[in-house]
Design a protein around this motif. Structure first.
Motif, PDB file in Angstrom:
ATOM      1  N   GLU A   1      16.979  22.597 -19.052  1.00  0.00           N
ATOM      2  CA  GLU A   1      17.023  21.747 -20.241  1.00  0.00           C
ATOM      3  C   GLU A   1      16.713  20.301 -19.871  1.00  0.00           C
ATOM      4  O   GLU A   1      15.986  19.600 -20.592  1.00  0.00           O
ATOM      5  N   GLU A   2      17.264  19.834 -18.739  1.00  0.00           N
ATOM      6  CA  GLU A   2      16.943  18.485 -18.244  1.00  0.00           C
ATOM      7  C   GLU A   2      15.453  18.374 -17.946  1.00  0.00           C
ATOM      8  O   GLU A   2      14.801  17.374 -18.281  1.00  0.00           O
ATOM      9  N   LEU A   3      14.908  19.389 -17.309  1.00  0.00           N
ATOM     10  CA  LEU A   3      13.502  19.342 -16.901  1.00  0.00           C
ATOM     11  C   LEU A   3      12.560  19.288 -18.095  1.00  0.00           C
ATOM     12  O   LEU A   3      11.511  18.640 -18.037  1.00  0.00           O
ATOM     13  N   ARG A   4      12.921  19.948 -19.160  1.00  0.00           N
ATOM     14  CA  ARG A   4      12.052  19.920 -20.346  1.00  0.00           C
ATOM     15  C   ARG A   4      11.923  18.510 -20.917  1.00  0.00           C
ATOM     16  O   ARG A   4      10.924  18.165 -21.532  1.00  0.00           O
ATOM     17  N   GLY A   5      12.939  17.689 -20.674  1.00  0.00           N
ATOM     18  CA  GLY A   5      12.888  16.307 -21.129  1.00  0.00           C
ATOM     19  C   GLY A   5      11.869  15.462 -20.393  1.00  0.00           C
ATOM     20  O   GLY A   5      11.531  14.353 -20.832  1.00  0.00           O
TER      21      GLY A   5
END
Length: 275
Positions: free
Chosen positions: A100-104
């Motif tokens: 989820e962090e990486l998608r940001g």
């Protein structure tokens, strides 16, 4: 990410693939949250080197073509490593919270970004897909480093580059020794199968033209709270009042005497080419 490590077993002589699975420590620490990793990364704020670890390591990573980072965590490496629209970046992590962090990142970097949730020992990519594979302080989180390295080689194009960061056995020793004293030992420190010291035994089985470079400097921490936060992140609960009191006493005295609480680091960047 940056944690201390002690004795690790020697690598097997072959690259036989074991059952893919992140370590129990990794599952418990990172599956549902990225806050523990963030607490550990905060120590890097006190780096004595003029470049951050991520900027220093990133400047040594080829930034064109197709790049895969395995176990990318919060993606901080790519916030500090320049990319362009010509860069195709694939980021993986076994943790839903990390993904989820990486998608940001998609709106924060110049590269095209693809995020996949998967383990390091079974990558969902075709053979010979990438020009570069990066593993930044994550191989000690897998049950079989040899299986992961075999996967890195499989998805690399012929002559592709592998960039692998590992810690030495004495990394953060002052910090983790204090953790031992207050009942917060580092699980990774006791379970890691691969370290900077034994890495060549693993890497020589898979890659050629291997080089290594140690990140200079130390961490000179000027306040107590980052140490409290770091040691608190080693368990499911933060430190209790007694533990916090011990940390404040030990670290506070060092800061009073020396101006800082000095923590030595041993972070090594290995690079090699697909055989």
């Amino acid at each position: 990410m940056a944690v201390g490590i002690v004795t690790a077993s020697l690598p097997p002589t072959s690259t036989a693939v074991a059952k893919p699975d992140p370590s129990a420590h990794a599952i418990s620490q990172y599956t549902t949250t990225s806050s523990r990793l963030a607490a550990r990364l905060a120590i890097h704020t006190w780096n004595t080197h003029p470049e951050s670890w991520f900027a220093w390591a990133g400047s040594r990573i080829p930034n064109s073509g197709s790049i895969l980072e395995v176990g990318a965590g919060t993606g901080q490496l790519w916030r500090e490593t320049p990319t362009t629209s010509a860069t195709k970046l694939a980021l993986t992590d076994f943790s839903p919270a990390m993904c989820e962090e990486l998608r940001g990142l998609k709106d924060q970097v110049g590269a095209e970004v693809e995020v996949r949730q998967c383990g390091a020992e079974e990558l969902p990519f075709e053979d010979q897909t990438f020009d570069v594979v990066v593993a930044n302080h994550m191989l000690y989180h897998v049950n079989s480093p040899s299986a992961a390295l075999a996967e890195f080689s499989r998805v690399l194009k012929p002559g592709g580059a592998a960039i692998i960061a590992l810690n030495g056995m004495d990394h953060l020793d002052e910090l983790l020794s204090l953790g031992e004293k207050i009942g917060r030992p580092s699980t990774i420190r006791n379970q890691a199968r691969i370290t900077a010291e034994n890495a060549r035994g693993y890497l020589d089985n898979v890659f050629g033209d291997i080089r290594e470079e140690r990140f200079p400097g130390a961490f000179e921490v000027g306040t107590v709270q980052p140490v409290v936060d770091y040691l608190g992140s080693l368990d499911d609960e933060g430190l209790d009042e007694i533990q916090v009191g011990i940390v404040k006493d030990v670290v506070g005295k060092k800061i009073e005497e020396n101006g800082v609480f000095r923590v030595n680091k041993n972070m090594v960047l290995f690079s090699g080419r697909k055989l």
